[in-house]
Enzyme design. Structure first.
Site, short mmCIF file in Angstrom:
data_model
loop_
_atom_site.label_atom_id
_atom_site.label_comp_id
_atom_site.label_asym_id
_atom_site.label_seq_id
_atom_site.Cartn_x
_atom_site.Cartn_y
_atom_site.Cartn_z
N LEU A 79 0.84 -1.19 0.00
CA LEU A 79 0.00 0.00 0.00
C LEU A 79 0.89 1.25 0.00
O LEU A 79 1.85 1.34 0.76
CB LEU A 79 -0.91 -0.01 1.23
CG LEU A 79 -1.91 -1.18 1.25
CD1 LEU A 79 -2.52 -1.34 2.65
CD2 LEU A 79 -3.01 -0.96 0.21
N ASN A 93 -1.79 -5.48 10.11
CA ASN A 93 -1.35 -6.61 9.29
C ASN A 93 -0.84 -7.70 10.22
O ASN A 93 -0.44 -7.43 11.35
CB ASN A 93 -0.21 -6.18 8.35
CG ASN A 93 0.24 -7.34 7.45
OD1 ASN A 93 -0.58 -8.09 6.93
ND2 ASN A 93 1.55 -7.49 7.28
N HIS A 95 2.06 -10.72 10.08
CA HIS A 95 3.20 -11.18 9.28
C HIS A 95 3.73 -12.47 9.88
O HIS A 95 3.90 -12.57 11.10
CB HIS A 95 4.29 -10.10 9.27
CG HIS A 95 5.49 -10.50 8.48
ND1 HIS A 95 5.51 -10.43 7.10
CD2 HIS A 95 6.68 -11.01 8.85
CE1 HIS A 95 6.68 -10.88 6.67
NE2 HIS A 95 7.40 -11.23 7.70
N ASP A 131 6.30 -4.05 6.48
CA ASP A 131 6.53 -4.95 7.63
C ASP A 131 7.29 -4.24 8.75
O ASP A 131 7.90 -4.90 9.61
CB ASP A 131 7.31 -6.21 7.20
CG ASP A 131 6.55 -7.07 6.22
OD1 ASP A 131 5.30 -7.01 6.22
OD2 ASP A 131 7.19 -7.81 5.45
N GLN A 157 0.17 -20.70 11.47
CA GLN A 157 -1.20 -20.25 11.18
C GLN A 157 -2.13 -20.45 12.36
O GLN A 157 -3.01 -19.63 12.61
CB GLN A 157 -1.76 -20.97 9.95
CG GLN A 157 -1.40 -20.24 8.67
CD GLN A 157 -2.38 -20.54 7.54
OE1 GLN A 157 -3.41 -21.16 7.74
NE2 GLN A 157 -2.02 -20.11 6.34
N GLU A 160 -1.59 -17.58 14.38
CA GLU A 160 -2.16 -16.40 13.71
C GLU A 160 -3.65 -16.29 13.99
O GLU A 160 -4.19 -15.21 14.22
CB GLU A 160 -1.92 -16.46 12.20
CG GLU A 160 -0.46 -16.33 11.79
CD GLU A 160 -0.28 -16.29 10.28
OE1 GLU A 160 -1.17 -15.77 9.58
OE2 GLU A 160 0.74 -16.81 9.80
N1 NHR Z 1 1.72 -2.01 2.82
C1 NHR Z 1 2.42 -1.19 3.61
N2 NHR Z 1 2.50 0.11 3.25
N3 NHR Z 1 3.07 -1.60 4.73
C2 NHR Z 1 3.01 -2.89 5.09
O1 NHR Z 1 3.64 -3.27 6.17
C3 NHR Z 1 2.28 -3.82 4.29
C4 NHR Z 1 1.63 -3.33 3.14
C5 NHR Z 1 0.91 -4.19 2.31
C6 NHR Z 1 0.84 -5.55 2.61
C7 NHR Z 1 1.47 -7.51 4.04
C8 NHR Z 1 2.92 -8.08 3.90
C9 NHR Z 1 2.98 -9.48 4.47
O2 NHR Z 1 2.47 -9.70 5.56
C10 NHR Z 1 1.50 -6.04 3.75
C11 NHR Z 1 2.20 -5.19 4.58
C12 NHR Z 1 3.12 -8.02 0.11
C13 NHR Z 1 4.46 -7.78 -0.10
C14 NHR Z 1 5.02 -7.64 -1.50
O3 NHR Z 1 6.20 -7.68 -1.72
C15 NHR Z 1 5.29 -7.65 1.00
C16 NHR Z 1 4.78 -7.76 2.29
C17 NHR Z 1 3.43 -8.00 2.50
C18 NHR Z 1 2.60 -8.14 1.41
N4 NHR Z 1 4.12 -7.44 -2.52
C19 NHR Z 1 4.47 -7.33 -3.92
C20 NHR Z 1 4.01 -5.94 -4.49
O4 NHR Z 1 4.67 -5.47 -5.44
C21 NHR Z 1 3.76 -8.40 -4.74
C22 NHR Z 1 4.12 -9.77 -4.25
C23 NHR Z 1 3.24 -10.87 -4.82
O5 NHR Z 1 2.25 -10.56 -5.53
O6 NHR Z 1 3.52 -12.02 -4.54
O7 NHR Z 1 3.03 -5.35 -3.99
O8 NHR Z 1 3.63 -10.38 3.92
#
Ligand code: NHR
Length: 201
Positions: A79, A93, A95, A131, A157, A160
């Site tokens: 995000l 979130n 993790h 994260d 899980q 979780e």
């Molecule tokens: N957004 C923000 N700003 N901050 C965090 O801490 C977030 C977040 C969005 C999602 C979940 C997190 C997890 O628990 C989360 C935390 C996706 C990615 C990632 O690399 C990393 C961490 C998490 C979720 N996403 C890629 C992207 O470009 C796509 C990866 C894929 O599709 O497999 O968005 O793990």
């Protein structure tokens, strides 16, 4: 997400799950929401649409139900800072690691490769730092010599499913909040996340 919804149906739950959003039209979570009669919507991220435009559309849709809290459950899209600022202190979130250890993806595999004796999950407030937002509660599991990625993931899980509903419960009871870059529980700043023992309510 199912655990969050199930706990929301407990007689003493301080929260309800108002809406479910996914960026994946075939996400299992959309079917789970439908099963419970919760409005669910997929907002697909079309390749041509930039991150800022997507996040603006998602934020506008979510604002339609004036939520107290946004809870990421398997949401895998980072995000933007603008999105996070728009819901400052109101996004959680979970993790699958004992943050700050093992941020990022493939945590179970990396824990096994590092021969860590203990693993777990962390609920944290979402900030623009991936994260990296302030941690709230952690649940630990012992790693055994027989563990593979799947067995370890399953035990994490289980934890979780206990700690995430608990953190949501605390927030919606007004016990948990985000202020000055920290998590606060019952009026005290959390310098370390709460360690889940099974006794918390
Ligand atoms: N957004 C923000 N700003 N901050 C965090 O801490 C977030 C977040 C969005 C999602 C979940 C997190 C997890 O628990 C989360 C935390 C996706 C990615 C990632 O690399 C990393 C961490 C998490 C979720 N996403 C890629 C992207 O470009 C796509 C990866 C894929 O599709 O497999 O968005 O793990």
């Amino acid at each position: 997400m199912r655990a969050l919804i199930e706990r929301s149906r407990d007689g003493d739950s301080p929260y309800t799950v108002a809406q479910v959003y996914s960026d994946q039209p075939d996400a299992a979570g959309l079917r789970v929401a439908a099963e419970f009669g919760i409005p669910a919507r997929a907002l697909a991220a079309d390749p041509g649409v930039g991150r800022a435009a997507y996040d603006a559309a998602l934020g506008a849709a979510i604002r339609g139900c004036s939520p107290s809290l946004l809870v990421l459950a398997g949401f895998m899209r980072i995000l933007s800072a603008q999105f996070v600022e728009g819901f400052a202190g109101k996004i959680l979130n979970i993790h699958p690691s004992l943050l700050p250890k093992f941020p990022g993806l493939h945590t179970h595999r990396r824990v096994l490769e590092a021969h860590e004796p203990v693993h777990g999950a962390t609920v944290h407030f979402v900030t623009e730092q991936l994260d990296g937002g302030p941690p709230i509660i952690q649940g630990r599991v012992a790693v055994t010599a027989n563990d593979g990625e799947a067995s370890l993931a399953a035990r994490v899980q289980t934890v979780e499913h206990r700690i995430y509903p608990l953190a949501v419960r605390w927030f919606c009871q007004g016990r948990l909040r985000f202020s000055a870059g920290r998590a606060w529980l019952d009026g005290s700043a959390l310098h370390e996340p709460v360690q889940f023992t099974g006794a918390d309510t």
